[in-house]
Scaffold this active site. Sequence first.
Site, PDB file in Angstrom:
ATOM      1  CE  LYS A  85      -3.633   0.010   2.662  1.00 38.31           C
ATOM      2  NZ  LYS A  85      -4.474  -0.156   3.882  1.00 38.31           N
TER       3      LYS A  85
HETATM    4  C1  E4P Z   1      -7.502   1.155   4.190  1.00 32.95           C
HETATM    5  O1  E4P Z   1      -6.727   1.290   3.260  1.00 32.95           O
HETATM    6  C2  E4P Z   1      -7.511   2.118   5.284  1.00 32.95           C
HETATM    7  O2  E4P Z   1      -6.285   1.987   5.914  1.00 32.95           O
HETATM    8  C3  E4P Z   1      -8.593   1.941   6.292  1.00 32.95           C
HETATM    9  O3  E4P Z   1      -9.670   1.214   5.794  1.00 32.95           O
HETATM   10  C4  E4P Z   1      -9.005   3.247   6.893  1.00 32.95           C
HETATM   11  O4  E4P Z   1     -10.100   3.014   7.728  1.00 32.95           O
HETATM   12  P1  E4P Z   1     -10.512   4.048   8.887  1.00 32.95           P
HETATM   13  O5  E4P Z   1     -10.976   5.289   8.254  1.00 32.95           O
HETATM   14  O6  E4P Z   1     -11.614   3.333   9.619  1.00 32.95           O
HETATM   15  O7  E4P Z   1      -9.296   4.238   9.747  1.00 32.95           O
END
Ligand code: E4P
EC number: 4.1.2.-
Length: 221
Positions: A85
């Site tokens: 990522k």
């Molecule tokens: C995914 O890529 C993100 O890291 C994650 O889903 C963010 O979620 P949140 O807004 O609940 O922290």
Amino acid sequence: MELYLDTANVAEVERLARIFPIAGVTTNPSIVAASGESIWEVLPRLQKAIGEEGVLFAQTMSRSAQGMVEEAKRLSNAMPDIVVKIPVTAEGLSAIKLLKKEGIPTLGTAVYSAAQGLLAALAGAKYVAPYVNRVDAQGGDGIRTVQELQTLLELHVPRCKVLAASFKTPRQALDCLLTGCEAITLPLDVAQQMLNTPAVEAAIEKFEQDWNNAFGSINLA
Ligand code: E4P
């Protein structure tokens, strides 16, 4: 479609992988930090919990393209099938382009607009992750963002998938999937809420009660 769990809680992944039809696990730095384990220890444990065919995602920490590429290579050396990522910043876009050439699959993360997601897809990301609830929390429209991005990718970059993230309710997840987006990642509580509603237990109890009243047992024998 692909359903992922957004967590680094190994025990919960082991438990839910038996129940939910999951394609894998996504993590982010906050999620790994909350696990209290080193990323190099927790990733192999998560992979074991989801099996060889399960897809695992982990994020780089560097702010520079070169640093992101180095970290992505470290992650990929440790976990050969991992999807890395990369936050979709200017440096992140550059890293995604370089990693595409290296054959390391990436997910463009921290996506708050369809334009940002489209750029990550064009740069070579395999997935892009719009943050549905965080867009809503800023006064935007998370589902609309997903819908626009989904349409843009279908039209212009069909090799890249929307993997929508940041959900607080099952409703958000369903609305997102109804846009045609092919992958979502859910925090544990939202995944549980998709299954656990008090009415289900009440309905089953009533079936048992009626059966017991008629036949004196609660089995088919
Ligand atoms: C995914 O890529 C993100 O890291 C994650 O889903 C963010 O979620 P949140 O807004 O609940 O922290």
